[in-house]
Write a protein that holds these residues in place. Structure first.
Motif, PDB file in Angstrom:
ATOM      1  N   GLY A  76      -2.338  -3.634   2.560  1.00  0.00           N
ATOM      2  CA  GLY A  76      -2.098  -3.275   1.158  1.00  0.00           C
ATOM      3  C   GLY A  76      -3.272  -2.543   0.534  1.00  0.00           C
ATOM      4  O   GLY A  76      -3.473  -2.589  -0.681  1.00  0.00           O
ATOM      5  N   PRO A  90      -5.594   0.459  -0.993  1.00  0.00           N
ATOM      6  CA  PRO A  90      -5.259   1.627  -1.821  1.00  0.00           C
ATOM      7  C   PRO A  90      -5.696   2.928  -1.155  1.00  0.00           C
ATOM      8  O   PRO A  90      -6.825   3.375  -1.331  1.00  0.00           O
ATOM      9  CB  PRO A  90      -6.057   1.371  -3.107  1.00  0.00           C
ATOM     10  CG  PRO A  90      -7.229   0.557  -2.664  1.00  0.00           C
ATOM     11  CD  PRO A  90      -6.795  -0.242  -1.478  1.00  0.00           C
ATOM     12  N   SER A 106       0.866  -1.163   0.000  1.00  0.00           N
ATOM     13  CA  SER A 106       0.000   0.000   0.000  1.00  0.00           C
ATOM     14  C   SER A 106       0.905   1.215   0.000  1.00  0.00           C
ATOM     15  O   SER A 106       1.534   1.536   0.991  1.00  0.00           O
ATOM     16  CB  SER A 106      -0.837  -0.013   1.279  1.00  0.00           C
ATOM     17  OG  SER A 106      -1.594   1.153   1.368  1.00  0.00           O
ATOM     18  N   SER A 129      -1.227   4.075  -5.390  1.00  0.00           N
ATOM     19  CA  SER A 129      -2.451   3.344  -5.026  1.00  0.00           C
ATOM     20  C   SER A 129      -3.668   4.255  -4.863  1.00  0.00           C
ATOM     21  O   SER A 129      -4.267   4.335  -3.805  1.00  0.00           O
ATOM     22  CB  SER A 129      -2.222   2.502  -3.752  1.00  0.00           C
ATOM     23  OG  SER A 129      -1.943   3.286  -2.630  1.00  0.00           O
TER      24      SER A 129
END
Lengths: 341, 379
Positions: B88, B90, B39, B44
């Protein structure tokens, strides 16, 4: 931290500033017992910090009492401070009033299963608390007068303090167990934590000495502290000191929680790594001066090099942590790291 | 200790730990359980995800309720952000607005600005970029040359901003400019303007492709770009103080040590349940570093919660955290058993390509070390 601990830390710091100058540490290295320093530590009750009040102690919980070890590291106190502090807490539980006086050291099986670890200050100890592991991982203790045990010829360790290998003599006589360290793993963890706290204190002192030296030493017409190359190195050293302090403190804070074993492994691994890097930078900043016996820096750095290897070096504790993570698996990594599994 | 470092012990409050489970559940429901890449708060970008977070009340969660904020603690925000980064998620679209633009407006903005911008940010519908660096002003931020000349009803801005992440798709950019001043001091005459990136004339945003092939950051050119008077943040000439305080929010959060976290996760998957002694030690070392860094970062969150300004401590978290992030892929490539899943290789390669930015963004390693040295009294 409770008020009693705070007060005790303050008076301990005042005492050590006066009673543990470089000359005393040098004397120990030359083979002379620091009896006057010991008497002052006893008089202030520091070594009985974790002995219950009913038995003449201060009655601090272990997590509080062990904070004293940071001062032992900061002032390079050349006595078996951690061993006596912890040993007396264990022995007090068994109600052994006679062993609560005089220097005490600990004989503990090494973490890598290769017999007893070298016993710090063995030749000078009045009492030796011998830990014996049972097949189920529990541990029992015997507290014996030093002269009843057989030791190897003493040698000086990296710190210049005497140590010896336990060769025999234990096994006869009554044993006791302790709720503070019911298992060998817990005892070894507590000792690893004690070294982490001591290293954090020695690192603080190494940083202070380095900053002071850089502000005083002049080259090319100005203090070496004014050179960016030196500033950057001292900033890196500060990072290592800060990490060691936080890791050691976190280890103390975790005492008694389900996370304690992990926190102690982290503390020893992280502070041990900081010890190596930190000592290197402190010496580089001090130049040739820090390489002399006359300067006091080596009283900190040699202890850092000694303590990082005692009761499990970095790689040992790192592997303990790593194996636990591998067993838990990739998807459990984050919950494991955050204690929210 | 002469240097008086303070990293107070902190235990996360129960409310924060309760939130952790909520966030995990939300991530599982929203993003599914498939394996994810890092992330990266600088990339992202996913407006839909940001809106979903906004609907949960997880943007601006420490801000006052009168603007729609959650009025929650820094610890809760800490837990929310670390859970998203570790998973992770976004987070790039709303990240800057939530972390620093909103807090800046809360501290220095006018009431009208707060009422206009904060509810939109909180809803996950209004994204901000940072307009600080310029072609000739990177670490030496006080040397910026972009000017704002007072005109009827506002300012005319001329100059160029550089490395403004997301400026090609965000809504606003808080832009550091020179405004007229009598003073000779290079820190005087700096001001901050909120520039509308989508509805301004005389404004050109040019994406710059980074070495990984992604266009995340931009060059933003101002040619007589008009900015209305009510878009000035704080007092004219107070920009240096404001920018410095804004940077304080940037330095100590979990994004400073989690940028490579998915590599750690996938490395563990590659190594499997039976590591060699070497692999175990290497993985354990990473864990010891991460747990200590996290502990330090939470401690700084605690200091922010009690309205302290831990400049040196925050710089130390960033210095140690960024070094750690850069080390993770270097370690992973050497201890992975070879071959490796496509996900592992992709995550590792992504991280290697982005790693150079970790120790540059938000203050270079050298600048941070200089700040730490100042804290030590060396300069």
């Amino acid at each position: 931290m409770n008020e009693t601990t705070q007060l005790m830390l303050e008076s301990a710091e005042r005492l050590l500033r006066d009673a543990c100058p470089k000359a005393v540490v040098d004397q120990v290295e030359a083979g002379q017992r620091p009896d006057a320093l010991w008497a002052e530590l006893e008089a202030l009750g520091l070594l009985n910090a974790c002995v219950p009040e009913g038995q003449g102690g201060v009655g601090l919980p272990l997590a509080e009492g062990l904070t004293l070890l940071r001062l032992a590291g900061r002032y390079a106190v050349p006595v078996p401070f951690a061993e006596t502090l912890l040993g007396r807490a264990l022995a007090a539980e068994a109600g052994l009033p006679e062993v609560l006086e005089g220097t005490m050291t600990l004989a503990v099986p090494g973490v890598q299963g290769d017999g007893y670890a070298p016993v710090p200050f063995a030749p000078w100890a009045r009492w030796v608390l011998v830990a014996q592991a049972g097949p189920d991982g529990t541990v029992s203790f015997q507290c014996l007068p030093q002269e009843q045990l057989t030791f190897s010829e003493p040698r000086k360790g990296l710190a210049g303090e005497p140590e010896a290998l336990l060769l025999g003599g234990a096994g006869k006589g009554p044993t006791f167990s302790s709720s503070l360290a019911p298992t060998l793993a817990k005892l070894q963890g507590l000792l690893a934590l004690s070294r982490a706290v001591m290293m954090a204190g020695a690192l603080e002192s190494a940083l202070d000495l380095s900053v002071a030296y850089a502000l005083e030493r002049k080259q090319f017409g100005r203090e070496i502290a004014k050179f960016q190359a030196v500033q950057q190195q001292l900033a890196v050293l500060t990072g290592e000191v800060a990490a060691a302090l936080r890791a050691a403190d976190a280890g103390l804070e975790a005492l008694g929680s389900v996370r304690e074993a992990t926190a102690w492994a982290v503390a020893k691994a992280r502070a041990g790594e900081a010890a190596g890097k930190g000592a290197e930078i402190a010496h580089q900043v001090h130049g040739a001066m820090g390489f002399t016996h006359e300067h006091q820096l080596h009283h900190r750095t040699r202890r850092l090099w000694c303590w990082r290897d005692q009761h499990g070096h970095e790689a040992y504790w790192q592997a303990v942590l790593g194996r636990a993570l591998c067993a838990a698996g990739a998807d459990a990594l984050w919950p494991e790291l955050t204690g929210s599994a | 200790m002469a240097t008086a470092l303070t990293f107070d012990p902190v235990t996360l409050p129960t409310a924060a730990e309760a939130l952790r489970n909520e966030v995990r559940q939300f991530v599982a429901e929203t993003l599914g359980n498939e394996h994810r890449r890092n992330s990266d708060f600088g990339a992202s970008h996913d407006p839909e995800f940001s809106r979903a977070l906004g609907q949960r009340g997880w943007i601006g969660m420490t801000w006052p309720a009168k603007y729609g904020g959650g009025g929650r603690s820094f610890f809760e925000r800490y837990v929310m952000t670390e859970e998203l980064l570790a998973a992770g998620a976004p987070v790039g679209a709303h990240w800057i607005a939530d972390r620093q633009s909103g807090p800046l407006l809360l501290r220095y903005g006018t009431e009208a600005q707060r009422e206009f911008f904060l509810p939109k940010i909180i809803a996950g519908e209004c994204f901000f970029s940072i307009g600080m660096s310029e072609p000739d002003s990177g670490s030496d931020l006080a040397s910026v040359r972009t000017t704002a000349t007072p005109v009827e009803g506002g300012w005319l801005v001329n100059g160029t901003k550089l490395w403004s992440s997301g400026a090609h798709r965000n809504h606003y950019m808080i832009t550091l400019v020179r405004t007229p001043t009598e003073s000779e001091s290079r820190h005087a005459g700096l001001s901050q303007l909120i520039v509308d990136l989508r509805n301004s004339s005389g404004l050109t945003v040019r994406p710059i492709t980074n070495l990984a092939g992604d266009a995340e950051f931009n060059e933003v050119v101002f040619e007589d770009c008009f900015v209305p008077a009510d878009r000035l943040v704080g007092e004219p000439g107070n920009g240096w103080e404001q920018v410095t305080s804004e940077l304080g929010y940037e330095r100590s959060g979990p994004e400073r040590f989690l940028s490579a976290f998915r590599v750690f996760v996938e490395l563990l998957r590659e190594v499997g349940p039976k590591p060699t002694d070497h692999q175990a030690a290497v993985l354990g070392r990473m864990a010891a570093h991460m747990m200590t860094l996290r502990n330090m970062s939470i401690s700084v969150a605690g200091m922010l919660e009690s309205n302290r300004n831990p400049v040196v401590e925050a710089a130390l978290v960033k210095e140690l955290g960024n070094n750690f992030e850069r080390e993770v892929p270097e370690i992973a490539r050497l201890v992975a058993p070879g071959g490796g899943s496509a996900l592992f290789r992709q995550t590792l390669e992504d991280t290697i390509l982005h790693a150079p930015s970790f120790t540059i963004r938000g203050g270079t390693r050298e600048i941070l070390r200089g700040m730490i040295a100042r804290g030590l009294g060396l300069r």
